[in-house]
Design a protein around this motif. Structure first.
Motif, PDB file in Angstrom:
ATOM      1  N   VAL A 246      -1.386 -41.781 -16.754  1.00 20.38           N
ATOM      2  CA  VAL A 246      -0.671 -41.039 -15.728  1.00 20.38           C
ATOM      3  C   VAL A 246      -1.556 -40.974 -14.505  1.00 20.38           C
ATOM      4  O   VAL A 246      -1.503 -40.039 -13.744  1.00 20.38           O
TER       5      VAL A 246
ATOM      6  N   ASN B  99      -0.967 -49.556 -12.152  1.00 25.63           N
ATOM      7  CA  ASN B  99      -1.073 -48.428 -13.066  1.00 25.63           C
ATOM      8  C   ASN B  99      -1.576 -48.907 -14.413  1.00 25.63           C
ATOM      9  O   ASN B  99      -1.172 -49.963 -14.892  1.00 25.63           O
TER      10      ASN B  99
ATOM     11  N   GLY C 123      -2.690 -35.297 -17.390  1.00 36.59           N
ATOM     12  CA  GLY C 123      -3.275 -36.365 -16.597  1.00 36.59           C
ATOM     13  C   GLY C 123      -4.556 -35.992 -15.888  1.00 36.59           C
ATOM     14  O   GLY C 123      -5.537 -36.743 -15.892  1.00 36.59           O
ATOM     15  N   GLN C 124      -4.587 -34.801 -15.274  1.00 36.05           N
ATOM     16  CA  GLN C 124      -5.770 -34.412 -14.525  1.00 36.05           C
ATOM     17  C   GLN C 124      -6.971 -34.234 -15.435  1.00 36.05           C
ATOM     18  O   GLN C 124      -8.123 -34.461 -15.040  1.00 36.05           O
TER      19      GLN C 124
ATOM     20  N   SER D 235      -6.303 -41.123  -9.653  1.00 36.26           N
ATOM     21  CA  SER D 235      -5.347 -40.118  -9.214  1.00 36.26           C
ATOM     22  C   SER D 235      -4.090 -40.239 -10.054  1.00 36.26           C
ATOM     23  O   SER D 235      -3.779 -41.309 -10.578  1.00 36.26           O
ATOM     24  N   GLU D 236      -3.391 -39.134 -10.184  1.00 37.71           N
ATOM     25  CA  GLU D 236      -2.189 -39.146 -11.018  1.00 37.71           C
ATOM     26  C   GLU D 236      -1.093 -39.997 -10.384  1.00 37.71           C
ATOM     27  O   GLU D 236      -0.896 -39.964  -9.167  1.00 37.71           O
TER      28      GLU D 236
ATOM     29  N   LEU E 239       2.713 -41.114  -9.502  1.00 41.19           N
ATOM     30  CA  LEU E 239       3.911 -40.372  -9.097  1.00 41.19           C
ATOM     31  C   LEU E 239       5.152 -40.843  -9.847  1.00 41.19           C
ATOM     32  O   LEU E 239       6.208 -40.239  -9.759  1.00 41.19           O
TER      33      LEU E 239
ATOM     34  N   SER F  30       2.624 -46.979  -6.592  1.00 40.57           N
ATOM     35  CA  SER F  30       3.218 -46.527  -5.338  1.00 40.57           C
ATOM     36  C   SER F  30       3.377 -47.622  -4.295  1.00 40.57           C
ATOM     37  O   SER F  30       4.265 -47.556  -3.450  1.00 40.57           O
TER      38      SER F  30
ATOM     39  N   ASN G 183       9.193 -42.332  -6.068  1.00 36.41           N
ATOM     40  CA  ASN G 183       8.369 -41.145  -6.195  1.00 36.41           C
ATOM     41  C   ASN G 183       9.087 -40.146  -7.101  1.00 36.41           C
ATOM     42  O   ASN G 183       9.997 -39.444  -6.679  1.00 36.41           O
TER      43      ASN G 183
ATOM     44  N   GLU H  78       7.574 -37.647  -8.423  1.00 35.85           N
ATOM     45  CA  GLU H  78       6.802 -36.407  -8.292  1.00 35.85           C
ATOM     46  C   GLU H  78       5.933 -36.138  -9.515  1.00 35.85           C
ATOM     47  O   GLU H  78       5.701 -34.990  -9.903  1.00 35.85           O
ATOM     48  N   GLY H  79       5.446 -37.206 -10.111  1.00 32.23           N
ATOM     49  CA  GLY H  79       4.473 -37.066 -11.183  1.00 32.23           C
ATOM     50  C   GLY H  79       5.086 -36.874 -12.552  1.00 32.23           C
ATOM     51  O   GLY H  79       6.305 -36.933 -12.738  1.00 32.23           O
ATOM     52  N   TYR H  80       4.212 -36.648 -13.513  1.00 36.50           N
ATOM     53  CA  TYR H  80       4.620 -36.481 -14.908  1.00 36.50           C
ATOM     54  C   TYR H  80       4.522 -35.016 -15.311  1.00 36.50           C
ATOM     55  O   TYR H  80       3.793 -34.244 -14.698  1.00 36.50           O
TER      56      TYR H  80
END
Length: 382
Positions: free
Chosen positions: A19, A275, A304-305, A317-318, A320, A325, A332, A334-336
């Motif tokens: 992620v 990714n 992920g973080q 970085s996580e 999207l 990207s 997008n 908006e992340g997981y």
């Protein structure tokens, strides 16, 4: 990926994670950079060696990086991720199913065969007819397979069964092949391209000796030779660099970077294009993975973080969404979702797997930085 070198200069390209979107990326055309003052060669220590050098079947990152030294495609990216001409000087879309490429004149393969529209059409057909099939067919579907025909000596026309607006991007993975040499049964043992380096000596599984192509159409490399060896241990690779036994290493341990900065140049490139991820086997129809609730539950077991901070020292970085990207068609999302064990358990109960199930996770050595640690983390969270 993180690279260390005494001599090489940064060059823009592509790299990433589950992620998280990528760390530092492989260099595609840095091997023509300036070598040391007393030695006009470069020894590059990778963590693994390519299993193949045949452009048609390269898979792992190390194979793709070596591929870019031996072969040229019709076009590729510049450091700003914009298309740039390579063996094609220009191209245009004729209609929704047809593309025309105007080729560079005066280019020769390493064995002296001319590069022209006949060679380009031959190369494209080679990929279309591969058995087993070409690895990147999913990127083309439903526009696979392409066909190619010679319009004139330096113009080739490519057609697809369905519209494919990003066809130029996908052509970047199609290395141009010499028709005569490619049909030789021994071609895979000493492949031939038009690239900046040519294969001097290689046996499958062993070190690779590449010699500069002094007649390279884009200018002769500034080093005479490039030797690629494998040192599987990250600590041993760093020790070899410090001892002056190698000039350039791949996969430097992230926790050693601060110690190494005073003496070595660290080439660190953001990579919005790629990714590293977990791919579910959607063909396993009798597996728990076939249930979307199970896949959602698995997503909810990771943070992920936590991976970025703990395993990548912040060099990531996580993502999207599932598509990098910078890639064509990226969305997008908006992340997981973050970690939610209670929510994951509820979904598994609902799907009928409250008592758990067996899951096989396959990881390919050398796929990306700190792979072993990432796999151990995933197992612990599951």
């Amino acid at each position: 990926m993180t690279f260390l070198s005494k001599f090489l200069k940064p060059s823009g390209t592509l790299g990433s994670l589950l992620v998280a979107t990528a760390l530092v990326s492989p260099l595609t055309i840095p091997m023509s950079a300036t070598a040391g003052p007393e030695d006009n060669s470069i020894v590059w220590a990778s963590h693994v060696l390519p299993r193949v050098l045949d452009a048609r079947i390269h898979r792992r990152q190390v194979e793709q990086t070596v591929f870019l030294q031996i072969y040229d495609a019709l076009l590729d990216f510049d450091s700003g991720l914009n298309y740039r001409p390579r063996l094609a000087e220009s191209w245009e879309q004729v209609d929704p199913l047809t593309w025309r490429f105007h080729l560079r004149e005066g280019v020769q393969f390493h064995n002296g065969e001319p590069f022209n529209a006949e060679a380009a059409a031959f190369s494209i057909q080679q990929y279309a007819e591969l058995d087993p099939p070409y690895l990147y067919i999913p990127n083309w579907a439903p526009a696979w397979p392409p066909t190619a025909e010679v319009e004139d000596e330096y113009t080739v026309v490519v057609r697809t069964p369905e519209p494919l607006p990003n066809l130029p991007r996908l052509m970047m993975r199609i290395g141009m092949l010499p028709p005569e040499a490619t049909l030789d049964p021994s071609y895979a043992d000493k492949p031939v391209g038009t690239g900046a380096f040519k294969v001097e000596n290689w046996e499958q599984g062993g070190a690779i000796d590449l010699a500069a192509n002094k007649d390279y159409w884009d200018g002769a490399p500034k080093v005479d030779s490039l030797k690629i060896i494998a040192i599987s241990s990250a600590a041993a690779r760093v020790a070899a660099l410090q001892a002056g036994e190698v000039d350039f290493i791949w996969e430097a341990p992230l926790d050693r970077l601060d110690d190494l900065r005073p003496d070595f140049q660290i080439i660190q490139l953001d990579n919005p294009q790629r990714n590293n991820l977990i791919a579910f086997n959607n063909l396993a129809v009798d597996s728990p993975i076939a249930d979307t609730r199970v896949r959602r539950a698995l997503q909810m077991t990771f943070e992920g973080q936590e991976i970025i901070d703990g395993l990548f020292e912040g060099f990531a970085s996580e993502g999207l969404g599932p598509v990098p990207s910078a890639a064509y068609g990226a969305y997008n999302a908006e992340g997981y979702p973050g970690r939610d064990f209670d929510g994951a358990r509820a979904l598994l109960e609902e799907a009928g797997y409250g008592e758990g199930f067996d899951l096989t996770l396959i990881a390919q050595p050398g796929s990306f930085t700190n792979l072993t640690s990432v796999v151990e983390y995933l197992q612990s969270q599951m």
